[in-house]
Motif scaffolding. Structure first.
Motif, PDB file in Angstrom:
ATOM      1  N   PRO A 139      -0.709  -1.750   9.424  1.00 22.79           N
ATOM      2  CA  PRO A 139      -1.726  -2.137   8.432  1.00 22.79           C
ATOM      3  C   PRO A 139      -2.084  -1.020   7.454  1.00 22.79           C
ATOM      4  O   PRO A 139      -2.559  -1.301   6.344  1.00 22.79           O
ATOM      5  CB  PRO A 139      -2.930  -2.525   9.303  1.00 22.79           C
ATOM      6  N   ALA A 140      -1.868   0.236   7.842  1.00 22.13           N
ATOM      7  CA  ALA A 140      -2.220   1.344   6.951  1.00 22.13           C
ATOM      8  C   ALA A 140      -1.405   1.342   5.664  1.00 22.13           C
ATOM      9  O   ALA A 140      -1.797   1.989   4.686  1.00 22.13           O
ATOM     10  CB  ALA A 140      -2.030   2.676   7.673  1.00 22.13           C
ATOM     11  N   THR A 141      -0.277   0.628   5.639  1.00 17.71           N
ATOM     12  CA  THR A 141       0.544   0.581   4.426  1.00 17.71           C
ATOM     13  C   THR A 141      -0.007  -0.399   3.400  1.00 17.71           C
ATOM     14  O   THR A 141       0.459  -0.413   2.265  1.00 17.71           O
ATOM     15  CB  THR A 141       1.987   0.183   4.767  1.00 17.71           C
ATOM     16  N   LEU A 142      -0.962  -1.225   3.772  1.00 18.28           N
ATOM     17  CA  LEU A 142      -1.519  -2.227   2.868  1.00 18.28           C
ATOM     18  C   LEU A 142      -2.545  -1.598   1.927  1.00 18.28           C
ATOM     19  O   LEU A 142      -3.221  -0.624   2.282  1.00 18.28           O
ATOM     20  CB  LEU A 142      -2.179  -3.352   3.658  1.00 18.28           C
ATOM     21  N   GLY A 143      -2.679  -2.160   0.736  1.00 15.49           N
ATOM     22  CA  GLY A 143      -3.722  -1.737  -0.191  1.00 15.49           C
ATOM     23  C   GLY A 143      -3.503  -0.350  -0.762  1.00 15.49           C
ATOM     24  O   GLY A 143      -2.424   0.241  -0.643  1.00 15.49           O
ATOM     25  N   PHE A 169       1.748   9.865  -3.452  1.00 17.28           N
ATOM     26  CA  PHE A 169       1.007  10.863  -2.684  1.00 17.28           C
ATOM     27  C   PHE A 169       1.190  10.660  -1.191  1.00 17.28           C
ATOM     28  O   PHE A 169       1.361  11.624  -0.435  1.00 17.28           O
ATOM     29  CB  PHE A 169      -0.477  10.796  -3.051  1.00 17.28           C
ATOM     30  N   MET A 170       1.135   9.421  -0.757  1.00 20.16           N
ATOM     31  CA  MET A 170       1.273   9.161   0.678  1.00 20.16           C
ATOM     32  C   MET A 170       2.691   9.461   1.167  1.00 20.16           C
ATOM     33  O   MET A 170       2.874  10.015   2.254  1.00 20.16           O
ATOM     34  CB  MET A 170       0.874   7.715   0.988  1.00 20.16           C
ATOM     35  N   ILE A 171       3.687   9.117   0.370  1.00 19.34           N
ATOM     36  CA  ILE A 171       5.070   9.382   0.760  1.00 19.34           C
ATOM     37  C   ILE A 171       5.334  10.886   0.779  1.00 19.34           C
ATOM     38  O   ILE A 171       5.872  11.436   1.750  1.00 19.34           O
ATOM     39  CB  ILE A 171       6.035   8.667  -0.205  1.00 19.34           C
ATOM     40  N   GLY A 172       4.943  11.576  -0.296  1.00 25.67           N
ATOM     41  CA  GLY A 172       5.137  13.022  -0.348  1.00 25.67           C
ATOM     42  C   GLY A 172       4.291  13.760   0.667  1.00 25.67           C
ATOM     43  O   GLY A 172       4.747  14.728   1.295  1.00 25.67           O
ATOM     44  N   GLY A 173       3.038  13.314   0.849  1.00 26.70           N
ATOM     45  CA  GLY A 173       2.173  13.947   1.832  1.00 26.70           C
ATOM     46  C   GLY A 173       2.701  13.795   3.242  1.00 26.70           C
ATOM     47  O   GLY A 173       2.600  14.721   4.062  1.00 26.70           O
ATOM     48  N   TYR A 220      -6.326   5.017   0.072  1.00 27.69           N
ATOM     49  CA  TYR A 220      -6.878   6.350  -0.180  1.00 27.69           C
ATOM     50  C   TYR A 220      -7.328   7.028   1.115  1.00 27.69           C
ATOM     51  O   TYR A 220      -7.304   8.262   1.217  1.00 27.69           O
ATOM     52  CB  TYR A 220      -8.059   6.255  -1.151  1.00 27.69           C
ATOM     53  N   SER A 221      -7.748   6.252   2.102  1.00 29.02           N
ATOM     54  CA  SER A 221      -8.142   6.840   3.386  1.00 29.02           C
ATOM     55  C   SER A 221      -6.948   7.498   4.080  1.00 29.02           C
ATOM     56  O   SER A 221      -7.123   8.455   4.851  1.00 29.02           O
ATOM     57  CB  SER A 221      -8.748   5.766   4.289  1.00 29.02           C
ATOM     58  N   ASN A 222      -5.745   7.018   3.795  1.00 31.56           N
ATOM     59  CA  ASN A 222      -4.553   7.659   4.370  1.00 31.56           C
ATOM     60  C   ASN A 222      -4.341   9.050   3.785  1.00 31.56           C
ATOM     61  O   ASN A 222      -3.864   9.957   4.478  1.00 31.56           O
ATOM     62  CB  ASN A 222      -3.314   6.801   4.106  1.00 31.56           C
ATOM     63  N   ILE A 223      -4.679   9.223   2.507  1.00 27.41           N
ATOM     64  CA  ILE A 223      -4.561  10.543   1.895  1.00 27.41           C
ATOM     65  C   ILE A 223      -5.558  11.497   2.544  1.00 27.41           C
ATOM     66  O   ILE A 223      -5.245  12.656   2.826  1.00 27.41           O
ATOM     67  CB  ILE A 223      -4.779  10.446   0.368  1.00 27.41           C
TER      68      ILE A 223
END
Length: 657
Positions: free
Chosen positions: A337-341, A391-395, A344-347
């Motif tokens: 579910p973290a891949t949805l939307g 950002f999420m992919i690179g991070g 920003y919380s994942n960053i």
């Protein structure tokens, strides 16, 4: 400057005017030099910048309001689709699922279970329908489309895009699409600036500035990063760095950030623990990390357009592509579910080393699944942003490398948060080649000074790899395929650095007003070297410049009754001074549709110094080409050693000093 041939021509009868765009141009030589209109101060900008700056201030506030409304609309749709209307989305309160700094609601599977697979498909279908019967310009992540309008259509974005883009994006993101909200907000702010520019009487240049100001204000309103937003406008939209564009854009971002502070408060958007400066070894590793992520950014960019090409081969109408691509987002979202939307919380989680407890496997899975979900969905032609997913992919890559190295060599003590941040910036810098935007954005959104140096090194390394291996970027590939040439370098104008007096032809063959036309025609037909020019300055018997006559005019049958050269002159000469730049001169050539200008002495404007032709202007580029292409060495080590040792260089003994 113009000079009529039938006016008094002594030094005291010259009129000049100043301009910020071209050269002094005088339609007559009737006013005295004391009465001439001369620029009294710097003319980097004109009074019209007050208009564009005022509009930019208003635009900054409007774009910030639109950004908050779009975020609210995304939240409402997310609440309906994933929370059943139970989430608090009308006030920035702290609750589960809401990112406190941006007030974005994160989709969840807790209430709907497997229905999460269907939700992104619904959003993709709505986006496809709106593109089909609204405007196809709403497809994509916004910035390339804004680039195209600036470069090809004088920044005229269709008014309907102003509302179609945010609404379609809200449905695509609110139903779980794995996109960032910043792209649509940037696009909407730019469309709003263009709309204002279309309602008012402004130039295409001023309309471009308003478009860029609106786009930058939208980005600043979401992330509270005004300087990065200005850098984004310069690197991706304006393609220039001049006061008349920089000042309004900067003012718009300041106002937009101020509005954000009023609504959400100041502070870092992505909260990060206090960072410490990396060691020398750590810094080198982070730069190498930037190289790795930069190489990955090339393949990320290629993957997106590979998916887009695959969708173009489907035997169905393009309206259905976003819904088909959304199936991947829904299926992946069911398992992660973290891949949805917007995520920003994942960053936050990445820069806070929040994946440490989950382990390397969970971090790798998240990064890979986010990449697949986002690339397939974006390649399908739906409406959504790229910055947050990149950002999420690179991070994820940065954090994964740091965690792996720490496991292998615990003595390194690499900061996983800094490594994740460098990975974010490197991925964006490599895929977009917006180096300054990437560095400043990561710094402004975390407010950690210790990250600035590794960010600069890592992003520069990624930029190097991208520039060496990829022709276009994720921002330009689509429009380059449509034949739009996007500037990739912003350099000082070579023509603006060369004075007319340095390149003009001084040994000029001129004609006299009293010359017999028949004799001149016979001389031109003789084939002599100086009789082959296409134009000749004309002087009176006192040696004062009167005009220019072309070869065609000298042989024109319409002048059969004309007996003297002076009778052919219909307007005075168009002249420049020796100290004017070639940029000024070439602009004047275009404005007056002439191929040559008469160069005169400022102290005696009726005295011809020489002639400047188009060929002279083109030849002035030789210095620039030489500096770029010719390789040379000016200091030889062996010769220098002999010189500093007090010995004559071998081969020079016995030569006279």
């Amino acid at each position: 400057m113009r000079a009529e041939h039938n006016q008094p021509t002594d030094r005291e009868s010259v009129r000049t005017t100043g301009s910020t765009e071209a050269l002094p141009v005088a339609p007559a030589l009737g006013a005295s030099l004391d009465q001439a209109r001369m620029p009294l101060k710097s003319t980097l900008v004109t009074h019209r910048i007050l208009l564009t700056s005022g509009l930019a201030i208003v635009l900054g506030a409007a774009a910030a309001a639109v950004a908050q409304l779009l975020m609210l609309l995304i939240n409402v749709i997310t609440d309906i689709c994933f929370y059943g209307g139970k989430a608090s989305v009308f006030a920035p309160v702290h609750q589960a699922g809401i990112h406190s700094s941006t007030f974005v609601l994160q989709p969840t599977t807790a209430y709907i279970g497997a229905w999460v697979i269907v939700m992104p498909v619904i959003g993709g279908l709505i986006a496809g329908v709106m593109a089909r019967w609204g405007s196809r310009a709403i497809q994509g992540h916004g910035i390339p489309e804004a680039m195209e309008q600036i470069l090809e259509h004088e920044s005229n974005i269709p008014p309907r895009v102003t509302w179609l883009k945010p609404v379609s994006s809200a449905f695509a993101i609110g139903t779980g699409g794995p996109f960032g909200a910043e792209g649509p907000i940037i696009s909407t702010g730019g469309a709003l600036g263009s709309l204002i520019g279309q309602f008012l009487r402004v130039t295409a240049q001023e309309r471009k500035v308003l478009l860029a100001a609106g786009a930058a204000a939208g980005m600043a309103a979401v992330f509270g990063a005004p300087v990065a937003s200005v850098a984004m406008a310069v690197e991706l939209l304006l393609f220039e760095l001049r006061p008349r564009s920089l000042i309004p854009v900067a003012l718009a971002t300041v106002v937009a950030t101020g509005v954000r502070y009023v609504i959400l408060g100041p502070g870092a958007v992505f909260a990060m623990p206090q960072a410490t400066e990396p060691t020398g070894t750590g810094l080198m590793i982070l730069i190498l990390l930037g190289l790795v992520v930069g190489y990955a950014s090339v393949w990320v960019t290629r993957s997106v357009y590979f998916v887009e090409d695959m969708f173009a081969k489907l035997p169905v109408h393009w309206m259905w592509w976003p819904a088909i691509g959304a199936i991947a987002a829904g299926v992946i979202g069911f398992f992660e579910p973290a891949t949805l939307g917007v995520g920003y919380s994942n960053i936050d989680r990445l820069v806070q080393n929040g994946f440490a407890g989950a382990g390397l496997g969970a971090l790798f899975a998240f990064g890979l699944l986010k990449f697949v979900s986002w690339s397939v969905s974006l390649g399908s032609g739906t409406s959504g942003g790229t910055l947050a997913p990149l950002f999420m992919i690179g991070g994820s890559m940065g954090a994964l490398i740091a965690m792996g190295l720490n496991d292998i060599l615990p003595s390194l003590h690499l900061s996983v948060g800094i490594a994740a941040l460098v990975g974010m910036g490197a991925m964006f810098a490599g895929s977009s080649r917006a180096l300054l935007t990437a560095v400043i954005f990561c710094f402004e959104t975390t407010r950690q000074p210790a990250t600035f140096l590794p960010l600069l090194g890592g992003c520069a390394a990624a930029y190097l790899i991208s520039a060496m291996t990829m022709k276009n970027t994720i921002m330009t590939e689509k429009i380059e395929r449509r034949g739009v040439r996007v500037p990739s370098e912003y350099v000082a104008d070579a023509l603006a650095q060369v004075k007319v007096g340095a390149v003009c032809t001084r040994d000029v063959r001129s004609l006299k007003t009293s010359d017999e036309l028949g004799e001149v025609q016979r001389w031109l037909q003789s084939g002599r070297e100086r009789a082959q020019h296409q134009g000749y300055p004309v002087l009176d018997d006192a040696g004062r410049i009167r005009g220019v006559v072309t070869r065609r005019e000298l042989f024109s049958s319409t002048h059969a009754r004309v007996t003297r050269v002076g009778d052919l002159l219909t307007r005075g000469p168009i002249v420049v001074f020796e100290e004017h730049s070639l940029r000024d001169a070439s602009d004047l050539m275009v404005a007056e549709n002439v191929g040559r200008l008469v160069v005169v002495d400022r102290n005696n404007p009726t005295h011809m110094v020489g002639v400047l032709t188009r060929s002279d202007v083109l030849a002035a580029n030789a210095k620039r080409i030489h500096e770029m292409r010719d390789v040379s060495r000016h200091i030889r080590i062996r010769q220098s050693l002999w010189h500093f040792g007090g010995h004559p260089h071998p081969g020079h003994e016995g030569k006279a000093p």
